[in-house]
Design a protein around this motif. Structure first.
Motif, mmCIF file in Angstrom:
data_model
loop_
_atom_site.group_PDB
_atom_site.id
_atom_site.type_symbol
_atom_site.label_atom_id
_atom_site.label_comp_id
_atom_site.label_asym_id
_atom_site.label_seq_id
_atom_site.Cartn_x
_atom_site.Cartn_y
_atom_site.Cartn_z
ATOM 1 N N THR A 215 66.455 53.498 45.406
ATOM 2 C CA THR A 215 65.499 54.415 46.147
ATOM 3 C C THR A 215 66.624 55.529 45.696
ATOM 4 O O THR A 215 67.685 55.858 44.873
ATOM 5 C CB THR A 215 65.604 53.754 47.085
ATOM 6 N N ALA A 381 65.775 62.904 45.811
ATOM 7 C CA ALA A 381 67.152 63.500 46.555
ATOM 8 C C ALA A 381 67.430 64.561 46.342
ATOM 9 O O ALA A 381 67.579 65.956 45.392
ATOM 10 C CB ALA A 381 68.342 62.904 45.953
ATOM 11 N N VAL A 385 72.070 64.393 49.709
ATOM 12 C CA VAL A 385 71.983 63.217 48.836
ATOM 13 C C VAL A 385 72.782 62.929 48.188
ATOM 14 O O VAL A 385 73.224 61.860 47.041
ATOM 15 C CB VAL A 385 70.904 62.536 48.999
ATOM 16 N N LEU A 428 67.727 57.278 53.050
ATOM 17 C CA LEU A 428 68.444 57.892 52.042
ATOM 18 C C LEU A 428 70.266 58.126 52.756
ATOM 19 O O LEU A 428 70.697 58.065 53.630
ATOM 20 C CB LEU A 428 68.545 58.745 51.398
#
Length: 703
Positions: A215, A381, A385, A428
């Motif tokens: 992810t 992102a 992140v 995340l």
């Protein structure tokens, strides 16, 4: 060493021999779990290289052809059970070296070869079915025609194999073959970049059982085959080509700073440095030497770079080890320069400025674009992140919109970012330290006003910072003279260095340049410091000694005792206790020590007490009050507001039209000890909060 196999039969036999020697157990496990749980055999490149060097090299140079033989050998392998591994894959992994994404070049013969790239997943599409062989049924005679499908486009039959007419055809999905497909974009990791470089990325096509594993925000090592694809402009083909990879294997890396290459020589230097009794002073002297003073702030920044230990408890819960720090102060005090310097020496860092950051840019954005096939939503992102397991430097926090700042709350405490956008629900990872800088509300610091009123940040956000430093700019002839000398000498050193490097015939000698630049040369070279931090975070997990526990416990209990008296404010909360533990662990890590000792605890309690004195003291009473930071309102203010509200309630009973403002101000002075200005301010506060209103001008009533 075996000779290179010549024909296809030889190749298949060599792979069967290789499997028998190295992978018989793995193939047995695959046979038991095929096709529902496992559909691939993962082969380590080192094993293949040890078995047959030339076969391993051929696999890298001609991966698409050699993989067919490897998979054919897997199908022909003698299995003890009656199972056919008809569609099992062979996935090569652990190649001897990785290729930088920005270093992929046509002339280096990367095209068509198997390479490995490292980076962070920037975007990932949903997993979608992709047709690999389409079954077409003729609508006239019912004959089935099977056509293999490539990535370039959907191929239909020219004519029916039965009646030889050109259709019409209908795709029979039950007879067609599909495979799961996903596209991911991998971007260079921040620790591999030097300041100012724009990170580059590559798109990777994944198929079958390697899809759906990653992810946005995951650090990955992808092994795959590099291909090129012609760009188009409208319907026209252009002479420019795009690079992409067919992913063979994807490994999610959870290690600290995978890209950092620390040699044995570096380790020897690091260990030698850690034994230096002046290591703390040397570290402080290595942070922004061109900025004068701020030794305590610089020490705290160094501790933040090393960070505490992240704890994983038996019940599955997690206590963060990362430290968050905020610099609030007057303009021109070097806050931004210190942030930039820390960003450059942190092994993994992301820098962003308040005005240029939105909540989506900080956390994650749901983007609808042509990434993948057709318009679909993907997660991209954001900065917090990308800074996972590193440091996020955010300048001008006060200039951000409050809704953008609120996006940071979860990232700071839970160290994750939950996204619910455009039908995408995802969490995340954001295990980073935040180093923030902000100016006071009115541009310059006023030491007589509580911090809650001076900084335009929400109390919920302020309270999440472990350390908050106030950087003030107060005129002082002695300090100003030293600062002036330092800035002038720094600029002079820069002039000499620049002139010497640009004009070979410069009148200044190397010795003179060296003497001038000595004052602004970091005590520890920035590259070595980066490696030192990465090495410490990778290898040091200190534990508390009894002496350290006692110092921290006594400091906390004694501080809290100040609030034990009746009606006294709460001086410090349990959040500071965790901050003390994290800081003392970082202090031990800095020495590469496995034990948090008495000296570490004393060092950090001094820093925390200094911060609390600056920001957690009520200027009116001189008492420590945690509520100034935690809620933005001191206990003294809350009591005053409560008393004033009672006074208005009493007066509105005496007067028919409500409490006259003049009388309220007069009584506030005589009964509550509030001067006229303070009383007017508090009445305005109550009015703003909707707790009082004016039924007519200059008269007040409570709601």
């Amino acid at each position: 060493m075996a000779q290179a196999p010549q024909d296809s039969r030889d190749l298949t036999d060599r792979f069967i021999q290789f499997y028998r020697k190295y992978y018989s157990d793995e193939i047995g496990t695959l046979a038991q779990q095929y096709p529902n749980e496992k559909r691939s055999l993962y082969v380590d490149y080192d094993d293949l290289y040890a078995f047959d060097t030339e076969l391993a090299e051929d696999y890298r140079k001609k991966p698409d052809q050699i993989r067919e033989y490897a998979e054919e050998a897997l199908r022909l392998y003698d299995l003890p059970v009656d199972i056919k591994l008809g569609r099992a894959h062979v996935r090569l992994m652990n190649l001897p070296e990785t290729v930088d994404i920005r270093g992929i070049r046509v002339h280096d013969d990367h095209i068509g070869r198997m390479i490995a790239v490292q980076g962070i997943v920037r975007k990932a599409t949903d997993v979608r079915p992709k047709i690999t062989e389409a079954a077409f049924e003729c609508q006239r005679c019912g004959t089935m025609t099977y056509i293999p499908q490539a990535d370039s486009g959907f191929q239909e039959p020219h004519e029916c194999q039965g009646c030889e007419r050109q259709g019409p055809f209908h795709v029979d999905f039950d007879q067609s073959e599909f495979v799961d497909a996903q596209k991911v974009r991998v971007q260079e990791s921040p620790e591999g970049l030097r300041g100012g470089e724009t990170p580059q990325s590559i798109d990777i096509d994944l198929e079958d059982d390697v899809t759906g594993r990653v992810t946005a925000g995951d650090h990955v090592m992808v092994t795959g085959v590099l291909h090129i694809e012609q760009q188009t402009s409208g319907n026209e083909k252009t002479p420019i080509f795009d690079l992409y990879m067919d992913g063979v294997s994807v490994e999610i890396e959870d290690e600290e700073f995978e890209d950092m290459d620390i040699t044995d020589e570096d380790v020897a230097k690091i260990v030698d440095l850690s034994n230096d009794p002046d290591i703390y002073e040397q570290m402080v002297a290595s942070v922004a030497p061109s900025i004068y003073g701020y030794d305590q702030e610089k020490l705290a920044m160094i501790l933040q770079l090393f960070s505490g230990v992240t704890k994983h408890l038996p019940d599955g819960s997690r206590i963060r080890g990362d430290l968050h720090m905020l610099l609030i102060g007057d303009p021109g005090t070097g806050k931004s320069a210190m942030l930039q310097y820390i960003r450059n020496i942190a092994p993994r860092s992301v820098y962003t400025s308040g005005k240029g950051s939105s909540s989506a840019g900080l956390t994650a954005a749901a983007v609808r674009d042509d990434f993948g096939d057709g318009q679909q939503w993907t997660l991209e992102a954001g900065a917090l992140v990308l800074a996972d397991k590193g440091i996020a430097a955010v300048d001008e926090l006060d200039k951000m919109r409050s809704e953008d700042r609120s996006a940071m709350h979860e990232a700071l405490e839970q160290q994750s970012i939950s996204v619910s956008k455009a039908g995408i629900n995802a969490t995340l990872k954001s295990r980073c330290s935040l180093l923030g800088a902000a100016n006071p509300k009115y541009g310059r610091f006023d030491q007589y006003e509580p911090i809650g009123e001076q900084i335009d940040l929400e109390p919920a956000l302020i309270s999440r910072f472990d350390l908050i430093f106030t950087v003030t700019d107060n005129p002082d002839p002695e300090t100003d003279a030293e600062l002036a000398d330092h800035i002038i000498n720094t600029n002079y050193a820069g002039e000499l260095h620049t002139q010497k490097s640009k004009i070979p015939s410069s009148e200044f000698t190397d010795g003179e340049v060296e003497d001038a630049t000595e004052e602004v040369t970091p005590a520890i070279d920035a590259e070595l410091l980066r490696k030192y931090i990465a090495y410490a975070k990778r290898n040091c997990y200190p534990t508390m000694t009894e002496e350290a526990k006692e110092v921290i416990r006594d400091f906390y209990v004694n501080f809290r005792a100040k609030g034990a008296a009746d009606d006294a404010p709460v001086p410090v909360t349990a959040r500071k206790l965790e901050a003390l533990v994290r800081l003392s662990e970082a202090s031990a890590r800095l020495r590469l020590s496995d034990k948090v000792e008495h000296q570490d605890a004393v060092r950090v309690t001094d820093i925390v007490e200094s911060c609390l004195r600056d920001i957690g003291m009520d200027p009116e009473t001189g008492e420590f009050d945690a509520d100034i930071v935690e809620t933005g309102t001191s206990k003294n203010q809350r009591d005053r507001i409560k008393d004033l509200k009672h006074l208005i309630e009493e007066l509105e009973d005496e007067y028919e039209e409500g409490a006259p403002v003049e009388e309220v101000i007069k009584r506030a002075g005589s009964d509550l000890g509030l001067d006229e200005t303070k009383a007017e301010d508090e009445i305005e506060n109550l009015r703003r909060k909707g707790e009082v209103y004016e039924p007519r001008q200059n008269y007040l009533r409570t709601t």
